[in-house]
Scaffold this active site. Sequence first.
Site, PDB file in Angstrom:
ATOM      1  N   ASP A  18      77.051  28.828  47.225  1.00 21.17           N
ATOM      2  CA  ASP A  18      75.551  28.903  47.684  1.00 21.17           C
ATOM      3  C   ASP A  18      75.067  27.347  47.772  1.00 21.17           C
ATOM      4  O   ASP A  18      75.779  26.433  47.095  1.00 21.17           O
ATOM      5  CB  ASP A  18      74.620  29.708  46.886  1.00 21.17           C
ATOM      6  CG  ASP A  18      73.184  29.365  46.974  1.00 21.17           C
ATOM      7  OD1 ASP A  18      72.597  29.529  48.077  1.00 21.17           O
ATOM      8  OD2 ASP A  18      72.655  28.950  46.085  1.00 21.17           O
ATOM      9  N   ASP A  20      71.327  25.638  48.135  1.00 16.51           N
ATOM     10  CA  ASP A  20      70.147  25.283  47.128  1.00 16.51           C
ATOM     11  C   ASP A  20      70.498  25.859  45.897  1.00 16.51           C
ATOM     12  O   ASP A  20      70.610  27.063  45.552  1.00 16.51           O
ATOM     13  CB  ASP A  20      69.129  25.865  47.852  1.00 16.51           C
ATOM     14  CG  ASP A  20      68.432  25.113  49.105  1.00 16.51           C
ATOM     15  OD1 ASP A  20      68.854  23.812  48.883  1.00 16.51           O
ATOM     16  OD2 ASP A  20      67.554  25.520  49.710  1.00 16.51           O
ATOM     17  N   ARG A 132      66.071  31.377  63.572  1.00 17.15           N
ATOM     18  CA  ARG A 132      67.428  30.947  63.493  1.00 17.15           C
ATOM     19  C   ARG A 132      68.323  32.050  64.317  1.00 17.15           C
ATOM     20  O   ARG A 132      67.871  33.023  64.838  1.00 17.15           O
ATOM     21  CB  ARG A 132      67.778  30.949  62.154  1.00 17.15           C
ATOM     22  CG  ARG A 132      66.902  29.931  61.237  1.00 17.15           C
ATOM     23  CD  ARG A 132      67.255  30.022  59.726  1.00 17.15           C
ATOM     24  NE  ARG A 132      66.360  29.198  58.889  1.00 17.15           N
ATOM     25  CZ  ARG A 132      66.404  29.229  57.623  1.00 17.15           C
ATOM     26  NH1 ARG A 132      67.283  30.049  56.899  1.00 17.15           N
ATOM     27  NH2 ARG A 132      65.474  28.255  56.819  1.00 17.15           N
ATOM     28  N   ARG A 143      57.159  26.049  55.880  1.00 22.24           N
ATOM     29  CA  ARG A 143      58.293  25.118  55.857  1.00 22.24           C
ATOM     30  C   ARG A 143      58.083  23.548  55.649  1.00 22.24           C
ATOM     31  O   ARG A 143      58.783  22.928  55.203  1.00 22.24           O
ATOM     32  CB  ARG A 143      59.474  25.361  56.483  1.00 22.24           C
ATOM     33  CG  ARG A 143      60.021  26.947  56.478  1.00 22.24           C
ATOM     34  CD  ARG A 143      61.263  27.140  57.167  1.00 22.24           C
ATOM     35  NE  ARG A 143      62.465  26.270  56.600  1.00 22.24           N
ATOM     36  CZ  ARG A 143      63.017  26.523  55.389  1.00 22.24           C
ATOM     37  NH1 ARG A 143      62.968  27.666  54.803  1.00 22.24           N
ATOM     38  NH2 ARG A 143      63.900  25.687  54.977  1.00 22.24           N
ATOM     39  N   ARG A 150      56.122  22.414  47.314  1.00 28.98           N
ATOM     40  CA  ARG A 150      57.377  23.552  47.241  1.00 28.98           C
ATOM     41  C   ARG A 150      57.539  23.871  45.483  1.00 28.98           C
ATOM     42  O   ARG A 150      57.534  25.160  45.314  1.00 28.98           O
ATOM     43  CB  ARG A 150      58.563  23.203  47.670  1.00 28.98           C
ATOM     44  CG  ARG A 150      58.745  22.816  49.306  1.00 28.98           C
ATOM     45  CD  ARG A 150      59.890  22.184  49.647  1.00 28.98           C
ATOM     46  NE  ARG A 150      59.985  22.268  51.070  1.00 28.98           N
ATOM     47  CZ  ARG A 150      60.776  23.089  51.855  1.00 28.98           C
ATOM     48  NH1 ARG A 150      61.683  23.923  51.285  1.00 28.98           N
ATOM     49  NH2 ARG A 150      61.082  22.966  53.099  1.00 28.98           N
ATOM     50  N   SER A 188      60.244  30.925  50.576  1.00 27.04           N
ATOM     51  CA  SER A 188      60.469  31.733  51.778  1.00 27.04           C
ATOM     52  C   SER A 188      61.677  32.903  51.610  1.00 27.04           C
ATOM     53  O   SER A 188      61.990  33.028  50.369  1.00 27.04           O
ATOM     54  CB  SER A 188      61.257  30.762  52.741  1.00 27.04           C
ATOM     55  OG  SER A 188      62.535  30.581  52.624  1.00 27.04           O
ATOM     56  N   ASP A 190      64.249  35.404  53.850  1.00 29.50           N
ATOM     57  CA  ASP A 190      65.211  35.720  55.026  1.00 29.50           C
ATOM     58  C   ASP A 190      64.813  37.189  55.732  1.00 29.50           C
ATOM     59  O   ASP A 190      65.078  38.194  54.650  1.00 29.50           O
ATOM     60  CB  ASP A 190      66.341  35.381  55.128  1.00 29.50           C
ATOM     61  CG  ASP A 190      66.693  33.875  54.866  1.00 29.50           C
ATOM     62  OD1 ASP A 190      65.999  32.979  55.178  1.00 29.50           O
ATOM     63  OD2 ASP A 190      67.666  33.478  54.012  1.00 29.50           O
ATOM     64  N   ASP A 232      79.570  42.132  45.226  1.00 27.49           N
ATOM     65  CA  ASP A 232      80.381  42.602  45.958  1.00 27.49           C
ATOM     66  C   ASP A 232      81.874  42.608  45.241  1.00 27.49           C
ATOM     67  O   ASP A 232      82.122  41.793  44.593  1.00 27.49           O
ATOM     68  CB  ASP A 232      80.681  41.945  47.301  1.00 27.49           C
ATOM     69  CG  ASP A 232      81.499  42.431  48.283  1.00 27.49           C
ATOM     70  OD1 ASP A 232      82.829  42.469  48.253  1.00 27.49           O
ATOM     71  OD2 ASP A 232      80.791  43.076  49.148  1.00 27.49           O
TER      72      ASP A 232
END
Length: 256
Positions: A18, A20, A132, A143, A150, A188, A190, A232
């Site tokens: 990942d 961030d 996106r 954003r 933030r 945020s 997604d 997973d």
Amino acid sequence: MASSTFADRPLKKLCLFDVDGTLTPARQQVSREMLEVLVQLRKKVAIGFVGGSDLGKISEQLAVDGGRVVDGFDYGFAENGLTAYKMGKELPSQSFIKFFGDTEYKKLVNFILHYVADLDIPIKRGTFVEFRNGMINVSPIGRNATIQERNEFEAYDKIHQVRAQFVQKLKETFPQYDLTYSIGGQISFDVFPRGWDKTYSLKHVEDEGFEEIHFFGDKTYQGGNDYEIYTDSRTIGHSVKSPEDTIRILKELFLS
């Protein structure tokens, strides 16, 4: 057995990261220490990044000295792998709007913007919905918020659960859409078709026959955008608290 592409690596393993909170502080640039660790790691195993952001934003964080970010990794997966690179070359991509359709997309976005307009939070900035290639990104604060704003919203959200409540309302309002809502980063979440989470990136590495695929991420809790790939069965998941934590685990596993 791994393919000849990575025959020069002594370990037939892949490490996926990942961005961030794992390779970099949220929306900030990668440190020199992390880059040096990744260079050493790449001599032993194949490496790749898996980010929810588009390639431009990931490049701002991981590219150094004007180089292409995809040249510093064996695999580059932006937007959960909907935009994908292997050894610097682009792989076939998928599109949210082609899958979803403009009519349904407009209904969803109109609802989101009305919800944000009625939301009572300390501050709002701009860019509440970012379209996106493989998803939309929704930010209650916007954003365009500064790093300080933030940080403040992230602390506020931990108490007031603004994003979690927003996601729950969308699930209740649009049960007919087979969508996944994934909270990530600081400000945020997604929205994308089911199955287009970070496990989508694994489609691009299946043919390599890696003995192990290690995934490193910080949002590994249920509802976080690392959860699906972290849990997973095809991966060995490592939950990290910071880039420094990532470095510590990499040194213990591969660089000691």
